[in-house]
Design a protein around this motif. Structure first.
Motif, PDB file in Angstrom:
ATOM      1  N   ALA A 210     -10.681  29.237 -20.829  1.00 50.18           N
ATOM      2  CA  ALA A 210     -10.632  28.022 -19.998  1.00 50.18           C
ATOM      3  C   ALA A 210     -10.305  28.387 -18.551  1.00 50.18           C
ATOM      4  O   ALA A 210     -10.917  27.860 -17.611  1.00 50.18           O
ATOM      5  N   LYS A 211      -9.373  29.309 -18.371  1.00 51.56           N
ATOM      6  CA  LYS A 211      -8.996  29.738 -17.024  1.00 51.56           C
ATOM      7  C   LYS A 211     -10.167  30.421 -16.321  1.00 51.56           C
ATOM      8  O   LYS A 211     -10.413  30.193 -15.136  1.00 51.56           O
ATOM      9  N   LYS A 212     -10.914  31.246 -17.060  1.00 49.55           N
ATOM     10  CA  LYS A 212     -12.082  31.908 -16.482  1.00 49.55           C
ATOM     11  C   LYS A 212     -13.108  30.887 -15.993  1.00 49.55           C
ATOM     12  O   LYS A 212     -13.685  31.035 -14.921  1.00 49.55           O
ATOM     13  N   ALA A 213     -13.324  29.851 -16.795  1.00 52.20           N
ATOM     14  CA  ALA A 213     -14.295  28.815 -16.426  1.00 52.20           C
ATOM     15  C   ALA A 213     -13.844  28.072 -15.177  1.00 52.20           C
ATOM     16  O   ALA A 213     -14.641  27.809 -14.275  1.00 52.20           O
ATOM     17  N   GLN A 214     -12.555  27.752 -15.112  1.00 51.06           N
ATOM     18  CA  GLN A 214     -12.023  27.021 -13.956  1.00 51.06           C
ATOM     19  C   GLN A 214     -12.043  27.874 -12.691  1.00 51.06           C
ATOM     20  O   GLN A 214     -12.260  27.358 -11.602  1.00 51.06           O
ATOM     21  N   GLU A 215     -11.833  29.162 -12.830  1.00 48.30           N
ATOM     22  CA  GLU A 215     -11.870  30.053 -11.679  1.00 48.30           C
ATOM     23  C   GLU A 215     -13.300  30.282 -11.188  1.00 48.30           C
ATOM     24  O   GLU A 215     -13.532  30.446  -9.999  1.00 48.30           O
ATOM     25  N   ARG A 216     -14.242  30.286 -12.104  1.00 51.72           N
ATOM     26  CA  ARG A 216     -15.639  30.590 -11.766  1.00 51.72           C
ATOM     27  C   ARG A 216     -16.374  29.385 -11.182  1.00 51.72           C
ATOM     28  O   ARG A 216     -17.180  29.528 -10.265  1.00 51.72           O
ATOM     29  N   PHE A 217     -16.101  28.188 -11.718  1.00 51.33           N
ATOM     30  CA  PHE A 217     -16.808  26.979 -11.295  1.00 51.33           C
ATOM     31  C   PHE A 217     -15.816  25.898 -10.905  1.00 51.33           C
ATOM     32  O   PHE A 217     -14.839  25.663 -11.615  1.00 51.33           O
ATOM     33  N   GLU A 218     -16.089  25.238  -9.799  1.00 51.23           N
ATOM     34  CA  GLU A 218     -15.150  24.264  -9.243  1.00 51.23           C
ATOM     35  C   GLU A 218     -14.944  23.029 -10.116  1.00 51.23           C
ATOM     36  O   GLU A 218     -13.830  22.573 -10.290  1.00 51.23           O
ATOM     37  N   GLN A 219     -16.020  22.476 -10.635  1.00 49.47           N
ATOM     38  CA  GLN A 219     -15.912  21.178 -11.302  1.00 49.47           C
ATOM     39  C   GLN A 219     -16.200  21.267 -12.791  1.00 49.47           C
ATOM     40  O   GLN A 219     -17.172  20.704 -13.286  1.00 49.47           O
ATOM     41  N   VAL A 220     -15.363  21.986 -13.506  1.00 51.89           N
ATOM     42  CA  VAL A 220     -15.476  22.000 -14.962  1.00 51.89           C
ATOM     43  C   VAL A 220     -14.369  21.141 -15.546  1.00 51.89           C
ATOM     44  O   VAL A 220     -13.274  21.059 -14.986  1.00 51.89           O
ATOM     45  N   ALA A 221     -14.674  20.485 -16.640  1.00 54.31           N
ATOM     46  CA  ALA A 221     -13.678  19.688 -17.356  1.00 54.31           C
ATOM     47  C   ALA A 221     -13.347  20.421 -18.651  1.00 54.31           C
ATOM     48  O   ALA A 221     -14.241  20.793 -19.411  1.00 54.31           O
ATOM     49  N   ILE A 222     -12.075  20.640 -18.874  1.00 58.30           N
ATOM     50  CA  ILE A 222     -11.606  21.394 -20.046  1.00 58.30           C
ATOM     51  C   ILE A 222     -10.871  20.457 -20.997  1.00 58.30           C
ATOM     52  O   ILE A 222      -9.999  19.700 -20.579  1.00 58.30           O
ATOM     53  N   THR A 223     -11.234  20.532 -22.266  1.00 58.94           N
ATOM     54  CA  THR A 223     -10.533  19.797 -23.315  1.00 58.94           C
ATOM     55  C   THR A 223     -10.217  20.771 -24.436  1.00 58.94           C
ATOM     56  O   THR A 223     -11.090  21.517 -24.881  1.00 58.94           O
ATOM     57  N   THR A 224      -8.975  20.765 -24.888  1.00 55.96           N
ATOM     58  CA  THR A 224      -8.558  21.636 -25.984  1.00 55.96           C
ATOM     59  C   THR A 224      -7.956  20.790 -27.089  1.00 55.96           C
ATOM     60  O   THR A 224      -7.175  19.878 -26.822  1.00 55.96           O
ATOM     61  N   SER A 225      -8.319  21.092 -28.315  1.00 51.39           N
ATOM     62  CA  SER A 225      -7.727  20.402 -29.458  1.00 51.39           C
ATOM     63  C   SER A 225      -7.394  21.422 -30.535  1.00 51.39           C
ATOM     64  O   SER A 225      -8.048  22.457 -30.658  1.00 51.39           O
TER      65      SER A 225
END
Length: 95
Positions: A53-68
């Motif tokens: 999730a951190k990699k995705a947020q660092e790579r792309f500005e507007q990602v939405a992360i949901t964890t369950s």
């Protein structure tokens, strides 16, 4: 060659006699395919999902992360702005 072309879907454009099959990129990439869902299992499931999730947020500005979390493991859902972002992320991270 004409028989092969007539048997193909309209989404495929096989016109090259020398280099083999060619698929229109629109037949491979769906512009609405922006959601990546990955389930992690085992003792490291939570930390592995957090790292990705951190990699995705660092790579792309507007990602939405949901964890369950459930008894099957940890499910990470990443929503990208564009399908190309999802593909790039998958290729960069061997997903």
């Amino acid at each position: 060659m004409k028989k092969i072309q007539s048997a193909q879907s309209n989404l495929v454009n096989d016109t090259c006699n020398d280099c083999g099959s060619y698929a229109d990129i629109g037949a491979v990439i769906d512009e609405h395919d922006t959601q990546l869902i990955i389930t992690f299992q085992g003792e490291q499931a939570q930390s592995e999902s957090a790292m990705l999730a951190k990699k995705a947020q660092e790579r792309f500005e507007q990602v939405a992360i949901t964890t369950s979390k459930d008894d099957k493991g940890v499910t990470l859902q990443i929503d990208f702005s564009f399908s190309a972002e999802k593909m790039i992320f998958q290729l960069e991270n061997s997903i």
